[in-house]
Design an enzyme around this catalytic site. Sequence first.
Site: not given
Length: 255
Positions: A23-24, A66-67, A160, A164, A195
Amino acid sequence: MSGVGRLSADLTGRTAVVTGASSGLGMRFAELLAGSGATVFAAARRKDRLESLAERVPGVVPVTCDVTDDAARQALFETVMTRDGKIDLLVNNAGHGVSKPALEETVESFERVVALNLTATFALSTLFARPMIEAGAGSIVNIASILGLVAAHPTSQVSYTAAKGAVVNMTRELGVQWASRGVRVNAIAPGWFPTEVTEEFFADERGSAWLRRNTPMGRTGRPDELDGVMLLLASDASTFITGQTLVVDGGWTAR
C-alpha cells in the site's frame, strides 16, 4: 497511480526489493521502479494486495514477508538470490507508528515500533549488503521521515520519532562504513503525504487544514512528488551520494 512514468531512469536489468509494498508509498515505489525496468520483489504481509499489484504491474514479484521476523527476512533474501542471483537496490519502506503521549505508551508498544521501523531496516540492510559488497555495487534507500528530524507536535509519537531519528543516523553510519566498498546508503525523509499511517489525520478537516497552514508550500505532498528523489538514489545518477537524508516536505523542516 497517476504520474508513474512521467519521470524515468533506466533500471533495466536491475534487481530491487521494496518492503511495505502492499500500500501507500511502498506500492508507489514498486510501480515506479518496475516501470523503469527493474525486477521488483515487492515484500509485505498482505499477500492478496501484493498479488494484485503483480498482476497489474509487469516486473513485480510478490513475496509475503513480515520484516520483523528473522526467518521471514531470511526467506525473502533466499527468494531474491535464488531467482536473480543478485541484488542492486533495497528500499526499506516498511513502517508504522503509534500516536499517543509518552506517558501512555507502553514499553512493549515502543519496542514493536522500533522493531518495525529500525531493527528490521538494520537487519535487511546488513543481509542484502553482503552480496552488494561482493559485487562492488549497490544502493540502499531507507524511508525515514521528517519526524526523524523534528518533533511530532502537536501529535505525540515518541516511539516513531525515536525510530526514524535512529534511521537517519544509521543511514549516515552505514553510508560511511560501506562507501569504499561500492554500496551507497541514503534515506528519504518525506513530509506529510497521504498514506495509511497518516489517513486519520488527513481525514480530519481540522488536521488537514493545520497541515496546509503550517507547510510553507500551503499543501501536503502528492505521492508522485517522491518519484524524482527515489529514481535519483536508485540509479547511477547518485553514484557520489552516500550517507545522506534527502528531505521532501514542502519546506516543513526549513521553517
